[in-house]
Scaffold this motif. Structure first.
Motif, PDB file in Angstrom:
ATOM      1  N   ILE A 187      64.972   4.167 -45.605  1.00  0.00           N
ATOM      2  CA  ILE A 187      63.739   3.481 -45.971  1.00  0.00           C
ATOM      3  C   ILE A 187      63.050   2.914 -44.731  1.00  0.00           C
ATOM      4  N   GLY A 188      63.805   2.286 -43.839  1.00  0.00           N
ATOM      5  CA  GLY A 188      63.209   1.766 -42.620  1.00  0.00           C
ATOM      6  C   GLY A 188      62.693   2.863 -41.711  1.00  0.00           C
ATOM      7  N   PHE A 189      63.455   3.941 -41.591  1.00  0.00           N
ATOM      8  CA  PHE A 189      63.037   5.094 -40.784  1.00  0.00           C
ATOM      9  C   PHE A 189      61.719   5.650 -41.309  1.00  0.00           C
ATOM     10  N   LEU A 313      62.653  18.309 -40.232  1.00  0.00           N
ATOM     11  CA  LEU A 313      63.635  17.619 -41.076  1.00  0.00           C
ATOM     12  C   LEU A 313      65.014  17.618 -40.426  1.00  0.00           C
ATOM     13  N   ASP A 314      65.047  17.689 -39.097  1.00  0.00           N
ATOM     14  CA  ASP A 314      66.324  17.695 -38.395  1.00  0.00           C
ATOM     15  C   ASP A 314      67.058  16.366 -38.524  1.00  0.00           C
ATOM     16  N   TRP A 315      66.353  15.306 -38.883  1.00  0.00           N
ATOM     17  CA  TRP A 315      66.973  13.991 -39.059  1.00  0.00           C
ATOM     18  C   TRP A 315      67.671  13.857 -40.418  1.00  0.00           C
ATOM     19  N   HIS A 335      77.713   6.185 -41.172  1.00  0.00           N
ATOM     20  CA  HIS A 335      77.198   7.495 -40.795  1.00  0.00           C
ATOM     21  C   HIS A 335      75.852   7.344 -40.091  1.00  0.00           C
ATOM     22  N   PRO A 336      75.626   8.045 -38.966  1.00  0.00           N
ATOM     23  CA  PRO A 336      74.417   7.803 -38.171  1.00  0.00           C
ATOM     24  C   PRO A 336      73.122   8.382 -38.732  1.00  0.00           C
ATOM     25  N   TYR A 337      73.185   9.431 -39.553  1.00  0.00           N
ATOM     26  CA  TYR A 337      71.936  10.040 -40.018  1.00  0.00           C
ATOM     27  C   TYR A 337      71.226   9.106 -40.992  1.00  0.00           C
ATOM     28  N   PRO A 338      69.893   8.958 -40.843  1.00  0.00           N
ATOM     29  CA  PRO A 338      69.164   8.113 -41.790  1.00  0.00           C
ATOM     30  C   PRO A 338      69.243   8.618 -43.223  1.00  0.00           C
ATOM     31  N   LYS A 339      69.364   9.950 -43.394  1.00  0.00           N
ATOM     32  CA  LYS A 339      69.323  10.513 -44.737  1.00  0.00           C
ATOM     33  C   LYS A 339      70.297  11.666 -44.868  1.00  0.00           C
TER      34      LYS A 339
END
Length: 344
Positions: A187-189, A313-315, A335-339
């Motif tokens: 959500i913040g990202f 969409l690599d994030w 886990h480091p990925y935002p999504k």
């Protein structure tokens, strides 16, 4: 009227089922039956939401053992009772089913419907190979969109609404405001990406996870802070978006926002918080809650995504549904990925 697909829908499907705190299991369940007023989707992609992680920890008493989570859904219709939505149509959905009759629904504020029932809480969600959804909850999307992008419609609508409800309270145009986002999860990202899209040039994001911090700096091209050994300046931001919703994050927001500034409170980490009422009142600070969005925000989110909100969409980490138990535990461990998006 009932219209079915090519007969390839199995009688039983795999689903990720919540059993108890920190216990998700993959089970076989009966395929959802088609009933009047609904459609059955084959799920192509479905997100894992921070609110579901909250439920995974056992902190959300509305999520009962045996429930299938998953409300960030993208899928194609395989059975339908609607002429408008034929078989093969790619759709997403509103995560809450509304009554459509109350005062709030009739004046376009269906996010305040007193009878709203959340998908993945009150009825089985999309962490499954197939899901049944009411026709009234479906949201149209461009048929050429990547289903993973379609699964991001709901996560975009949440910060979009939080930003939109704050806009009338800002003393200057948003693009001219110094903005702070607390939390670099999904959500913040996404809030940071939307603020950039809306022309904000002075943007800072607080995120303690180094991996997420690097991703938000890369994609939103903004300043970042750890939030533990480096804090935002006092009285420095006209607009603060709190994607965490804890006592600590609210205290940080109150300290960082300028006199006459606005805080959009979208996070839901803590059940209750205390706040510095002297600071709030004497500095004329506005706090507005905006976690639940009306349907129109979903429509706007579709348009933003289709027009290139995300350069790529690599994030987003894509994982098979079978990895669901491991995914929840990884997210619980930082886990480091935002999504993360599951693909049955």
């Amino acid at each position: 009227m009932r219209r079915a697909g090519d007969g390839g829908v199995a009688s039983r499907v795999r689903a990720l089922v919540y059993r108890s705190a920190r216990q998700m299991v993959l089970e076989e369940r009966p395929t959802p039956a088609l009933v009047p007023g609904e459609v059955v989707l084959k799920v192509d992609a479905v997100g894992v939401c921070g609110s579901e992680l909250h439920g995974y920890f056992g902190h959300d008493k509305t999520r009962s053992p045996g429930m299938i989570f998953g409300h960030e859904i993208a899928g194609r219709i395989v059975e339908t009772t609607s002429e408008r939505y034929p078989i093969g149509t790619l759709v997403t959905c509103n995560s809450a089913v509304h009554c459509g009759r109350c005062e709030f629904c009739l004046d376009g504020r269906d996010n305040h419907c007193l009878e709203r029932k959340s998908i993945g809480k009150w009825r089985p969600g999309g962490h499954s190979e197939y899901v049944s959804l009411p026709i009234g909850a479906l949201i149209d999307v461009p048929q050429t969109l990547d289903p993973v992008a379609v699964a991001l419609v709901e996560p975009v609508a949440t910060p979009l609404h939080g930003i939109h409800v704050a806009l009338p309270m800002l003393a200057r145009p948003l693009a001219q405001a110094r903005c702070l986002v607390i939390g670099g999860g999904a959500i913040g990202f996404i809030a940071a990406m939307i603020l950039r899209r809306y022309g904000v040039t002075e943007l800072t994001v607080i995120e303690p996870n180094a991996g997420r911090r690097a991703l938000v700096a890369r994609y939103a091209r903004c300043a970042t802070l750890d939030g533990r050994d480096a804090m935002p300046a006092h009285d420095a931001f006209e607009f603060v978006f709190d994607a965490v919703g804890s006592e600590t994050s609210l205290a940080t927001a109150l300290g960082a926002v300028r006199r006459g500034g606005v805080i959009a409170e979208v996070g839901l980490q803590d059940q209750s918080v205390t706040l510095d009422i002297q600071r709030l009142v004497r500095a004329g600070i506005a706090i507005v809650g905006g976690a639940n969005y009306p349907t129109i925000e979903l429509v706007t989110a579709v348009r933003l995504i289709a027009s290139g909100l995300f350069p790529d969409l690599d994030w987003v980490e894509r994982r098979p549904l079978a990895d669901g138990p491991q995914v929840f535990e990884a997210l619980a461990s930082g886990h480091p990925y935002p999504k993360v998006v599951l693909q049955p």
